[in-house]
Design a protein around this motif. Structure first.
Motif, PDB file in Angstrom:
ATOM      1  N   GLY A 250     -14.425 -55.203 -19.716  1.00 33.25           N
ATOM      2  CA  GLY A 250     -13.744 -53.926 -19.655  1.00 33.25           C
ATOM      3  C   GLY A 250     -12.767 -53.666 -20.771  1.00 33.25           C
ATOM      4  N   ILE A 251     -13.034 -54.188 -21.950  1.00 33.92           N
ATOM      5  CA  ILE A 251     -12.156 -53.973 -23.104  1.00 33.92           C
ATOM      6  C   ILE A 251     -12.689 -52.793 -23.916  1.00 33.92           C
ATOM      7  CG2 ILE A 251     -11.237 -54.974 -25.226  1.00 33.92           C
ATOM      8  CD1 ILE A 251     -11.711 -57.748 -23.886  1.00 33.92           C
ATOM      9  N   ALA A 252     -11.829 -51.829 -24.185  1.00 36.08           N
ATOM     10  CA  ALA A 252     -12.220 -50.650 -24.954  1.00 36.08           C
ATOM     11  C   ALA A 252     -12.085 -50.947 -26.443  1.00 36.08           C
ATOM     12  CB  ALA A 252     -11.349 -49.465 -24.587  1.00 36.08           C
ATOM     13  N   ILE A 253     -13.169 -50.819 -27.181  1.00 34.02           N
ATOM     14  CA  ILE A 253     -13.164 -51.044 -28.623  1.00 34.02           C
ATOM     15  C   ILE A 253     -12.815 -49.734 -29.309  1.00 34.02           C
ATOM     16  CG2 ILE A 253     -14.552 -51.655 -30.630  1.00 34.02           C
ATOM     17  CD1 ILE A 253     -16.182 -53.506 -28.813  1.00 34.02           C
ATOM     18  N   THR A 254     -11.664 -49.707 -30.005  1.00 32.79           N
ATOM     19  CA  THR A 254     -11.196 -48.473 -30.640  1.00 32.79           C
ATOM     20  C   THR A 254     -11.679 -48.324 -32.075  1.00 32.79           C
ATOM     21  OG1 THR A 254      -9.164 -49.514 -31.430  1.00 32.79           O
ATOM     22  CG2 THR A 254      -9.112 -48.560 -29.220  1.00 32.79           C
ATOM     23  N   ALA A 255     -12.028 -49.431 -32.718  1.00 28.60           N
ATOM     24  CA  ALA A 255     -12.419 -49.383 -34.129  1.00 28.60           C
ATOM     25  C   ALA A 255     -13.081 -50.698 -34.504  1.00 28.60           C
ATOM     26  CB  ALA A 255     -11.202 -49.125 -35.019  1.00 28.60           C
ATOM     27  N   VAL A 256     -13.668 -50.709 -35.696  1.00 27.26           N
ATOM     28  CA  VAL A 256     -14.227 -51.931 -36.284  1.00 27.26           C
ATOM     29  C   VAL A 256     -13.463 -52.221 -37.567  1.00 27.26           C
ATOM     30  CG1 VAL A 256     -16.260 -52.959 -37.367  1.00 27.26           C
ATOM     31  CG2 VAL A 256     -16.518 -51.616 -35.271  1.00 27.26           C
ATOM     32  N   ALA A 257     -13.189 -53.496 -37.802  1.00 26.39           N
ATOM     33  CA  ALA A 257     -12.534 -53.943 -39.032  1.00 26.39           C
ATOM     34  C   ALA A 257     -13.377 -55.048 -39.658  1.00 26.39           C
ATOM     35  CB  ALA A 257     -11.125 -54.448 -38.738  1.00 26.39           C
ATOM     36  N   LEU A 258     -13.265 -55.184 -40.962  1.00 26.55           N
ATOM     37  CA  LEU A 258     -14.134 -56.098 -41.705  1.00 26.55           C
ATOM     38  C   LEU A 258     -13.314 -56.894 -42.700  1.00 26.55           C
ATOM     39  CD1 LEU A 258     -17.158 -56.809 -42.366  1.00 26.55           C
ATOM     40  CD2 LEU A 258     -17.093 -54.927 -44.021  1.00 26.55           C
ATOM     41  N   SER A 259     -13.475 -58.220 -42.690  1.00 24.69           N
ATOM     42  CA  SER A 259     -12.953 -59.051 -43.784  1.00 24.69           C
ATOM     43  C   SER A 259     -14.112 -59.883 -44.320  1.00 24.69           C
ATOM     44  CB  SER A 259     -11.799 -59.949 -43.322  1.00 24.69           C
ATOM     45  OG  SER A 259     -12.250 -60.974 -42.465  1.00 24.69           O
TER      46      SER A 259
ATOM     47  N   ARG B 233     -11.774 -47.223 -52.291  1.00 22.22           N
ATOM     48  CA  ARG B 233     -10.938 -46.645 -51.241  1.00 22.22           C
ATOM     49  C   ARG B 233      -9.837 -47.637 -50.881  1.00 22.22           C
ATOM     50  NH1 ARG B 233     -14.898 -43.712 -46.733  1.00 22.22           N
ATOM     51  NH2 ARG B 233     -16.300 -42.650 -48.223  1.00 22.22           N
ATOM     52  N   SER B 234      -8.741 -47.154 -50.317  1.00 16.47           N
ATOM     53  CA  SER B 234      -7.704 -48.050 -49.820  1.00 16.47           C
ATOM     54  C   SER B 234      -8.272 -48.919 -48.714  1.00 16.47           C
ATOM     55  CB  SER B 234      -6.513 -47.243 -49.300  1.00 16.47           C
ATOM     56  OG  SER B 234      -5.883 -46.531 -50.351  1.00 16.47           O
ATOM     57  N   ASP B 235      -7.627 -50.060 -48.486  1.00 14.78           N
ATOM     58  CA  ASP B 235      -8.142 -51.004 -47.488  1.00 14.78           C
ATOM     59  C   ASP B 235      -8.188 -50.402 -46.086  1.00 14.78           C
ATOM     60  OD1 ASP B 235      -8.424 -53.672 -49.021  1.00 14.78           O
ATOM     61  OD2 ASP B 235      -6.441 -52.980 -49.598  1.00 14.78           O
ATOM     62  N   ASP B 236      -7.312 -49.441 -45.804  1.00 16.86           N
ATOM     63  CA  ASP B 236      -7.281 -48.828 -44.470  1.00 16.86           C
ATOM     64  C   ASP B 236      -7.710 -47.369 -44.499  1.00 16.86           C
ATOM     65  OD1 ASP B 236      -5.142 -47.659 -45.767  1.00 16.86           O
ATOM     66  OD2 ASP B 236      -3.750 -47.862 -44.075  1.00 16.86           O
ATOM     67  N   ALA B 237      -8.464 -46.976 -45.551  1.00 18.38           N
ATOM     68  CA  ALA B 237      -8.794 -45.563 -45.716  1.00 18.38           C
ATOM     69  C   ALA B 237      -9.824 -45.059 -44.719  1.00 18.38           C
ATOM     70  CB  ALA B 237      -9.298 -45.306 -47.137  1.00 18.38           C
TER      71      ALA B 237
ATOM     72  N   VAL C 209      -3.231 -50.358 -36.945  1.00 12.02           N
ATOM     73  CA  VAL C 209      -2.112 -49.500 -37.352  1.00 12.02           C
ATOM     74  C   VAL C 209      -2.637 -48.140 -37.801  1.00 12.02           C
ATOM     75  CG1 VAL C 209      -0.279 -49.218 -39.074  1.00 12.02           C
ATOM     76  CG2 VAL C 209      -0.582 -51.419 -37.919  1.00 12.02           C
ATOM     77  N   ALA C 210      -3.727 -48.142 -38.565  1.00 10.88           N
ATOM     78  CA  ALA C 210      -4.307 -46.880 -39.022  1.00 10.88           C
ATOM     79  C   ALA C 210      -4.793 -46.029 -37.861  1.00 10.88           C
ATOM     80  CB  ALA C 210      -5.459 -47.157 -39.992  1.00 10.88           C
ATOM     81  N   GLN C 211      -5.220 -46.673 -36.779  1.00 11.96           N
ATOM     82  CA  GLN C 211      -5.757 -45.970 -35.618  1.00 11.96           C
ATOM     83  C   GLN C 211      -4.699 -45.705 -34.541  1.00 11.96           C
ATOM     84  OE1 GLN C 211      -9.197 -44.926 -35.044  1.00 11.96           O
ATOM     85  NE2 GLN C 211      -9.086 -45.127 -37.272  1.00 11.96           N
ATOM     86  N   GLY C 212      -3.464 -46.144 -34.771  1.00  9.02           N
ATOM     87  CA  GLY C 212      -2.408 -45.889 -33.810  1.00  9.02           C
ATOM     88  C   GLY C 212      -2.282 -46.909 -32.700  1.00  9.02           C
ATOM     89  N   LEU C 213      -2.979 -48.023 -32.819  1.00 10.37           N
ATOM     90  CA  LEU C 213      -2.887 -49.056 -31.791  1.00 10.37           C
ATOM     91  C   LEU C 213      -1.522 -49.744 -31.850  1.00 10.37           C
ATOM     92  CD1 LEU C 213      -4.762 -50.254 -29.596  1.00 10.37           C
ATOM     93  CD2 LEU C 213      -5.458 -51.988 -31.256  1.00 10.37           C
ATOM     94  N   TRP C 214      -0.986 -49.899 -33.062  1.00  7.76           N
ATOM     95  CA  TRP C 214       0.365 -50.417 -33.271  1.00  7.76           C
ATOM     96  C   TRP C 214       1.092 -49.479 -34.214  1.00  7.76           C
ATOM     97  CZ3 TRP C 214      -3.807 -53.960 -34.320  1.00  7.76           C
ATOM     98  CH2 TRP C 214      -4.085 -54.814 -33.249  1.00  7.76           C
ATOM     99  N   SER C 215       2.420 -49.473 -34.144  1.00 10.61           N
ATOM    100  CA  SER C 215       3.197 -48.566 -34.987  1.00 10.61           C
ATOM    101  C   SER C 215       3.314 -49.067 -36.412  1.00 10.61           C
ATOM    102  CB  SER C 215       4.593 -48.369 -34.390  1.00 10.61           C
ATOM    103  OG  SER C 215       5.309 -49.602 -34.385  1.00 10.61           O
TER     104      SER C 215
END
Length: 525
Positions: free
Chosen positions: A79-88, A225-229, A461-467
């Motif tokens: 039941g975890i909501a995935i808000t975004a995908v990140a890549l390293s 693009r910026s890393d969080d663009a 942070v880009a998606q608003g999960l943390w300030s």
């Protein structure tokens, strides 16, 4: 949009993918900042000859899909909501593929590849100073752009794809972004582009003069693009979800974020096969110094329209030395046993065994890629424990050379140094390291997921999960701190003795001015 599942609890997270050189991980980083269950699959690295290192781009892709889908499945079950995908990703590993068929045209050339190293030395006299000033790194020993130009020239299929507008070029991040978005986005970020040797630090642009000089067609360059663009949304056919692909970073840069390297002077040391030392330097780059070899300037991260810079130094010998002594030579049953033996030997003045762990050359404090290792100072009184202590001392001194090189290039001492990686689990090594650096070292509790978490923090942070990054990084559990246990005079004496060993071993006059260093003041933890 956020991907939710039936019966979801109020837990949210970022699906983070960490594609390394020898394996790919994926897991959901929760809104607490902790990594949920992480899934892993190894990938092969090929060595067609002594200088070439290659990988199969399709294996990288299928491994990524496999572990990411497993992480998505586990999130659905819990039941975890995935808000975004990140890549390293591993940096500077490059490939060429067909935009129509989606298939790679050749094996990827891995960042460790040295097939053009000798040829590139011919450019050093003319180009090193210019590249150091604008890219923060010299010509170096690898050249993805030169590799691609040669493939276009020598492979008719690649040349035809270029003529017909079907050819795409990129590093691992570009390849995975393109695949994850169903071919919609062909882009890269500063933390990946810099390692290719083609990124202008202060302008956030490609170094077209140098790239053209290598024969690379500029029309093949990915968008910067910026890393969080943000990189569009994920193709449901790839991972089974459609959410923003919100951030992409080079793996060491992502680890620096997770380990708290956010403000100038904050740094990390990750001990693995080799050891990386990175430090944040603020929004103005600290450029390399001609008298300090192997310290490179780079974008630590580009967040929004602001570049936050960093410095990096690397030694290829840390865990590899332990593996060589234990697995290949059989002198110790395991690195753990070696550490236990070393812990029985206190620091002793005078003649003691000395190990210079230059099994794959030396980069810092001077550039000696052809250097080999040495074990000296043996007598009939030398014990197995003495050998173990010499090995840990040698690794710690080599890493201290990196730390000193980065600090001297910054022009200021480290304000904080957090350590991680498998080899950092050795308490004796960490105590020796703290003694030699004069710094308190904080061994973080979950360094294995640092790259995974760091890029997820940027996406969150880009998606608003943390300030802010500071909010989520400082909320993580603190680790064990190793305090220096010797005096400044003892530290200076040990570092001076190490310099003498290096001078004798490398026979390099460039080291002479560095003899007998005075104790360096370090800002307290």
């Amino acid at each position: 949009m956020t991907q939710t599942f039936p019966g979801a609890a109020p837990r949210r997270g970022v699906l983070s993918i960490d594609e390394g050189t020898t394996g790919t991980r994926a897991g959901v980083v929760l809104d607490s900042g902790a990594a949920h269950e992480v899934f892993y699959r190894s990938i092969k690295v090929g060595h067609p000859d002594d200088l070439s290192v290659e990988q199969d781009p399709m294996e990288i892709w299928t491994a990524t899909v496999e572990v990411a889908r497993r992480a998505v499945g586990r999130a659905r079950e819990e039941g975890i909501a995935i808000t975004a995908v990140a890549l390293s990703t591993q940096r500077a590993t490059a490939m060429l593929w067909d935009r129509v068929s989606g298939r790679p045209l050749l094996p990827a050339v891995v960042w460790q590849d040295r097939r053009y190293a000798t040829e590139l030395t011919a450019y050093e006299a003319e180009w090193d100073a210019a590249l150091l000033a604008r890219q923060g790194r010299p010509v170096g020993a690898r050249a993805p752009f030169l590799w691609a130009a040669r493939q276009i020239a020598s492979h008719p299929e690649v040349a035809a794809a270029h003529r017909e507008g079907r050819l795409l070029f990129g590093t691992v991040d570009t390849w995975l972004i393109w695949r994850l978005t169903g071919g919609a986005v062909h882009a890269t970020t500063p933390t990946n582009a810099a390692s290719t040797g083609g990124y202008l630090l202060k302008r956030h642009a490609w170094d077209e003069e140098w790239i053209s000089h290598l024969g690379f067609p500029l029309d093949l360059l990915p968008e910067l693009r910026s890393d969080d663009a943000g990189f569009g949304t994920t193709d449901p056919a790839a991972l089974g979800i459609s959410v923003p692909l919100a951030a992409s970073m080079g793996d060491q840069h992502a680890a620096l974020v997770a380990l708290g390297g956010l403000a100038a002077g904050q740094g990390m040391c990750v001990y693995g096969t080799g050891a990386f030392v990175d430090a944040a330097t603020g929004t103005t780059p600290a450029l390399p110094r001609p008298d300090i070899s192997g310290v490179l300037a780079q974008p630590g991260r580009r967040q929004g329209d602001t570049s936050h810079y960093s410095l990096e130094a690397y030694t290829s010998t840390a865990g590899s030395a332990l593996r060589w002594l234990c697995d290949d030579l059989g002198l110790f049953a395991s690195p753990k046993e070696l550490g236990e033996e070393a812990g029985r030997v206190p620091t002793r003045p005078g003649r003691t065994p000395r190990f210079v762990p230059a099994l794959a050359g030396v980069r810092t404090p001077v550039w000696h890629p052809e250097a080999t290792a040495s074990l000296t100072g043996l007598t009939l009184a030398t014990t197995r424990a003495d050998l173990a202590r010499a090995v840990l001392d040698g690794i710690a001194h080599s890493v201290c050379d990196l730390i000193d090189g980065v600090a001297d290039t910054m022009g200021t001492p480290f304000t904080r140094l957090r350590v991680g990686g498998g080899v950092s689990g050795s308490d004796p090594l960490m105590q020796i390291q703290a003694d030699l650096t004069g710094l308190p070292l904080e061994r973080v509790s979950d360094s294995a997921t640092a790259s995974l978490r760091g890029t997820a923090y940027l996406a969150g942070v880009a998606q608003g999960l943390w300030s802010s990054l500071e909010e989520v990084v400082e909320a993580q559990p603190h680790g064990r701190i190793f305090e220096p246990a010797i005096t400044g005079a003892e530290r200076a004496a040990q570092r001076s003795a190490w310099r003498d060993v290096l001078i004798a071993h490398l026979d390099d006059p460039a080291l002479l001015p560095l003899k007998d260093p005075a104790p360096k003041p370090h800002t307290p933890h």
